[in-house]
Design a protein around this motif. Sequence first.
Motif, PDB file in Angstrom:
ATOM      1  N   GLU A  17       0.805  -1.221   0.000  1.00 15.24           N
ATOM      2  CA  GLU A  17       0.000   0.000   0.000  1.00 15.24           C
ATOM      3  C   GLU A  17       0.836   1.268   0.000  1.00 15.24           C
ATOM      4  N   GLU A  18       2.130   1.152   0.345  1.00 19.11           N
ATOM      5  CA  GLU A  18       3.014   2.308   0.315  1.00 19.11           C
ATOM      6  C   GLU A  18       4.438   1.841   0.062  1.00 19.11           C
ATOM      7  N   GLY A  19       5.288   2.761  -0.437  1.00 16.80           N
ATOM      8  CA  GLY A  19       6.678   2.428  -0.754  1.00 16.80           C
ATOM      9  C   GLY A  19       7.463   2.014   0.468  1.00 16.80           C
ATOM     10  N   PRO A  20       8.645   1.453   0.301  1.00 21.77           N
ATOM     11  CA  PRO A  20       9.444   1.591  -0.903  1.00 21.77           C
ATOM     12  C   PRO A  20       9.149   0.545  -1.971  1.00 21.77           C
ATOM     13  N   GLY A  21       8.338  -0.440  -1.691  1.00 21.33           N
ATOM     14  CA  GLY A  21       8.023  -1.457  -2.692  1.00 21.33           C
ATOM     15  C   GLY A  21       7.060  -0.916  -3.732  1.00 21.33           C
ATOM     16  N   PRO A  22       6.790  -1.712  -4.765  1.00 19.56           N
ATOM     17  CA  PRO A  22       5.876  -1.275  -5.825  1.00 19.56           C
ATOM     18  C   PRO A  22       4.432  -1.254  -5.327  1.00 19.56           C
ATOM     19  N   VAL A  23       3.871  -0.068  -5.142  1.00 19.96           N
ATOM     20  CA  VAL A  23       2.512   0.085  -4.635  1.00 19.96           C
ATOM     21  C   VAL A  23       1.549  -0.674  -5.547  1.00 19.96           C
ATOM     22  N   GLY A  24       0.689  -1.477  -4.939  1.00 16.97           N
ATOM     23  CA  GLY A  24      -0.284  -2.272  -5.680  1.00 16.97           C
ATOM     24  C   GLY A  24       0.178  -3.694  -5.957  1.00 16.97           C
ATOM     25  N   ALA A  25       1.449  -3.997  -5.706  1.00 14.90           N
ATOM     26  CA  ALA A  25       1.940  -5.367  -5.927  1.00 14.90           C
ATOM     27  C   ALA A  25       1.279  -6.314  -4.928  1.00 14.90           C
ATOM     28  N   ARG A  26       1.004  -7.520  -5.382  1.00 14.77           N
ATOM     29  CA  ARG A  26       0.444  -8.577  -4.523  1.00 14.77           C
ATOM     30  C   ARG A  26       1.565  -9.541  -4.170  1.00 14.77           C
ATOM     31  N   LEU A  27       1.654  -9.914  -2.898  1.00 16.07           N
ATOM     32  CA  LEU A  27       2.741 -10.746  -2.394  1.00 16.07           C
ATOM     33  C   LEU A  27       2.193 -11.895  -1.570  1.00 16.07           C
ATOM     34  N   VAL A  28       2.897 -13.028  -1.614  1.00 13.75           N
ATOM     35  CA  VAL A  28       2.541 -14.143  -0.734  1.00 13.75           C
ATOM     36  C   VAL A  28       3.774 -15.016  -0.522  1.00 13.75           C
ATOM     37  N   TYR A  29       3.920 -15.538   0.685  1.00 14.64           N
ATOM     38  CA  TYR A  29       4.982 -16.498   0.999  1.00 14.64           C
ATOM     39  C   TYR A  29       4.399 -17.903   0.914  1.00 14.64           C
ATOM     40  N   LEU A  30       5.121 -18.790   0.246  1.00 14.83           N
ATOM     41  CA  LEU A  30       4.783 -20.213   0.230  1.00 14.83           C
ATOM     42  C   LEU A  30       5.919 -20.967   0.899  1.00 14.83           C
ATOM     43  N   HIS A  31       5.591 -22.084   1.547  1.00 10.82           N
ATOM     44  CA  HIS A  31       6.634 -22.936   2.111  1.00 10.82           C
ATOM     45  C   HIS A  31       6.255 -24.392   1.889  1.00 10.82           C
ATOM     46  N   ASN A  32       7.284 -25.242   1.895  1.00 14.58           N
ATOM     47  CA  ASN A  32       7.032 -26.672   1.721  1.00 14.58           C
ATOM     48  C   ASN A  32       7.551 -27.434   2.938  1.00 14.58           C
ATOM     49  N   ALA A  33       7.386 -28.740   2.926  1.00 14.06           N
ATOM     50  CA  ALA A  33       7.774 -29.565   4.065  1.00 14.06           C
ATOM     51  C   ALA A  33       9.279 -29.550   4.318  1.00 14.06           C
ATOM     52  N   ASP A  34      10.074 -29.199   3.306  1.00 12.55           N
ATOM     53  CA  ASP A  34      11.523 -29.114   3.482  1.00 12.55           C
ATOM     54  C   ASP A  34      11.933 -27.853   4.238  1.00 12.55           C
ATOM     55  N   GLY A  35      11.013 -26.891   4.392  1.00 11.72           N
ATOM     56  CA  GLY A  35      11.350 -25.629   5.030  1.00 11.72           C
ATOM     57  C   GLY A  35      11.721 -24.534   4.052  1.00 11.72           C
ATOM     58  N   THR A  36      11.669 -24.833   2.756  1.00 13.99           N
ATOM     59  CA  THR A  36      11.982 -23.834   1.734  1.00 13.99           C
ATOM     60  C   THR A  36      10.868 -22.800   1.675  1.00 13.99           C
ATOM     61  N   ILE A  37      11.251 -21.532   1.563  1.00 14.58           N
ATOM     62  CA  ILE A  37      10.281 -20.447   1.443  1.00 14.58           C
ATOM     63  C   ILE A  37      10.523 -19.733   0.113  1.00 14.58           C
ATOM     64  N   ILE A  38       9.438 -19.582  -0.654  1.00 15.64           N
ATOM     65  CA  ILE A  38       9.501 -18.733  -1.847  1.00 15.64           C
ATOM     66  C   ILE A  38       8.422 -17.662  -1.699  1.00 15.64           C
ATOM     67  N   GLU A  39       8.718 -16.493  -2.236  1.00 19.51           N
ATOM     68  CA  GLU A  39       7.761 -15.409  -2.245  1.00 19.51           C
ATOM     69  C   GLU A  39       7.317 -15.202  -3.691  1.00 19.51           C
ATOM     70  N   LEU A  40       6.033 -15.127  -3.902  1.00 24.85           N
ATOM     71  CA  LEU A  40       5.499 -14.816  -5.227  1.00 24.85           C
ATOM     72  C   LEU A  40       5.106 -13.349  -5.220  1.00 24.85           C
ATOM     73  N   VAL A  41       5.542 -12.621  -6.241  1.00 21.47           N
ATOM     74  CA  VAL A  41       5.275 -11.183  -6.352  1.00 21.47           C
ATOM     75  C   VAL A  41       4.610 -10.917  -7.697  1.00 21.47           C
ATOM     76  N   GLN A  42       3.368 -10.456  -7.649  1.00 22.94           N
ATOM     77  CA  GLN A  42       2.666 -10.061  -8.869  1.00 22.94           C
ATOM     78  C   GLN A  42       2.632  -8.549  -8.894  1.00 22.94           C
ATOM     79  N   MET A  43       3.326  -7.960  -9.860  1.00 15.69           N
ATOM     80  CA  MET A  43       3.420  -6.512  -9.969  1.00 15.69           C
ATOM     81  C   MET A  43       2.065  -5.929 -10.374  1.00 15.69           C
ATOM     82  N   PRO A  44       1.808  -4.673  -9.986  1.00 13.61           N
ATOM     83  CA  PRO A  44       0.530  -4.062 -10.363  1.00 13.61           C
ATOM     84  C   PRO A  44       0.467  -3.853 -11.874  1.00 13.61           C
ATOM     85  N   GLU A  45      -0.745  -3.898 -12.397  1.00 17.22           N
ATOM     86  CA  GLU A  45      -0.909  -3.647 -13.834  1.00 17.22           C
ATOM     87  C   GLU A  45      -0.693  -2.170 -14.092  1.00 17.22           C
ATOM     88  N   SER A  46      -0.025  -1.852 -15.196  1.00 20.80           N
ATOM     89  CA  SER A  46       0.249  -0.432 -15.488  1.00 20.80           C
ATOM     90  C   SER A  46      -0.973   0.264 -16.015  1.00 20.80           C
TER      91      SER A  46
END
Length: 157
Positions: free
Chosen positions: A128-157
């Motif tokens: 909702e505010e900087g310094p990141g891209p305002v409007g971007a959607r973010l989510v953390y995923l994790h698996n049984a191994d403990g690995t974490i990935i973040e998915l970032v969908q940038m806002p549409e221009s």
Amino acid sequence: MINPSTQAQKVLGIVHTAIAVSNLQHQVEFWQQVLGFTLDGTAEIGGPLPEDETGVPGIRSKIAMLTKGGVSIELYQPVAPQGRQTYRPSPADIGSWHLALKVTDLDELVRVSSEWGWQVRGKVAVVEEGPGPVGARLVYLHNADGTIIELVQMPES
């Protein structure tokens, strides 16, 4: 005193990110089929080189190198020595890390990733505010191994 501009020139870039996994084949398939990475090759390594580099006597691993968009990921499944542990940090734990991937359809990737055993850690958030891209959607995923990935969908221009 160290000259920061001289020191910075000694690092040329990132070679790869390595992630320890419990099932190499399953994770390679996930990274290929869901995330769209290309498998560059596989090997089993052990002996003096990995022992010297890691400081772990008797270390032996199956490895796979994958690439996408100029980024290289090394997935490796340790097979020796015995007595390994699974590291499952919280994103708030010192020493935890994650890999952030720019995506076009966050919701679809969350859905498909769940079929591969990846779970949402919290919920989808919107910048909702900087310094990141305002409007971007973010989510953390994790698996049984403990690995974490973040998915970032940038806002549409």
